[in-house]
Design an enzyme around this catalytic site. Structure first.
Site, PDB file in Angstrom:
ATOM      1  N   ASP A  72       0.818  -1.199   0.000  1.00 37.24           N
ATOM      2  CA  ASP A  72       0.000   0.000   0.000  1.00 37.24           C
ATOM      3  C   ASP A  72       0.860   1.260   0.000  1.00 37.24           C
ATOM      4  OD1 ASP A  72      -2.405  -1.429   0.142  1.00 37.24           O
ATOM      5  OD2 ASP A  72      -2.243  -1.600   2.321  1.00 37.24           O
ATOM      6  N   HIS A  73       0.249   2.354  -0.382  1.00 41.69           N
ATOM      7  CA  HIS A  73       0.845   3.677  -0.230  1.00 41.69           C
ATOM      8  C   HIS A  73       0.223   4.343   0.998  1.00 41.69           C
ATOM      9  CE1 HIS A  73       2.825   4.063  -4.272  1.00 41.69           C
ATOM     10  NE2 HIS A  73       1.998   3.061  -4.518  1.00 41.69           N
TER      11      HIS A  73
END
Length: 205
Positions: A72-73
């Site tokens: 994920d970011h």
């Protein structure tokens, strides 16, 4: 001579392998990227799979172009771009955000024994697939999947049971995936020819 062995995994060309552990009779398909993950005995992935921070059980079937543990970011900061944590790629005097990478690594995707992940499917971090579960092609799995359950869609939802719950519980208790290689060979014809209930009746005693 058998193509797969217990001594070393078969890793096809153009793979990127980073800090991984592989069990016996494991195969990694062409162009796959596997990082910070483990494959237990007899599991494989087909071409161009992308797997990170995952624990793969035994006899897992991972189809081409699937992704497990997709990273994920950060979403709660002013930006979600690489420059926040891969900062040394952009500035000589900046360092990587090691705490962010450590957090990513801690979010393990767990894939049970005798599972099937279809082509182009995605399994998100912190998700567990129970033993015997099936993920349909193109599905995006965001929540845990019960044993011997088939899921499909985006986000993935249960479609039906692969085996009735009582049969699934008995298969889990039998744990044939822990059998020695020689016992698997001796039971091969029964694996091929018998339905699950008949197989259980023969081998539970």
């Amino acid at each position: 001579m058998a193509r797969l062995t217990e001594t070393a995994p078969v890793i096809h060309p153009d793979c990127e392998i980073t800090e991984c552990e592989f069990g016996r009779f494991v195969e990694i398909g062409k162009g796959s990227r596997v990082a910070f993950s483990s494959f237990d005995d007899y599991s494989y992935c087909d071409r161009f799979a992308d797997i990170a921070n995952a624990r793969i059980g035994k006899f897992s079937n991972i189809a081409a172009f699937s992704r497990i543990g997709a990273t994920d970011h950060p979403l709660d900061t002013a930006s979600l771009h690489h420059f926040l944590y891969r900062s040394d790629d952009y500035w000589e005097d900046a360092t990587r955000d090691e705490a962010f990478f450590a957090h990513r690594k801690s979010r393990i995707a767990t894939i049970g024994h005798d599972t099937w992940i279809g082509a182009g499917a995605m399994v998100k971090p912190d998700v567990t697939l129970g033993h015997g579960a099936v993920v349909a092609a193109g599905a995006v799995v965001t929540k845990d999947v019960d044993p011997y359950t088939i899921v499909a869609g985006t986000p993935a939802k249960p479609m039906r049971l692969r085996q009735p719950r009582e049969i699934a519980d008995r298969l889990t208790a039998l744990a044939w995936w822990d059998w020695p290689h020689e016992k698997l060979r001796s039971a091969l014809q029964d694996f091929r020819a018998m339905k699950a209930e008949g197989f259980l009746e023969k081998y539970e005693s």
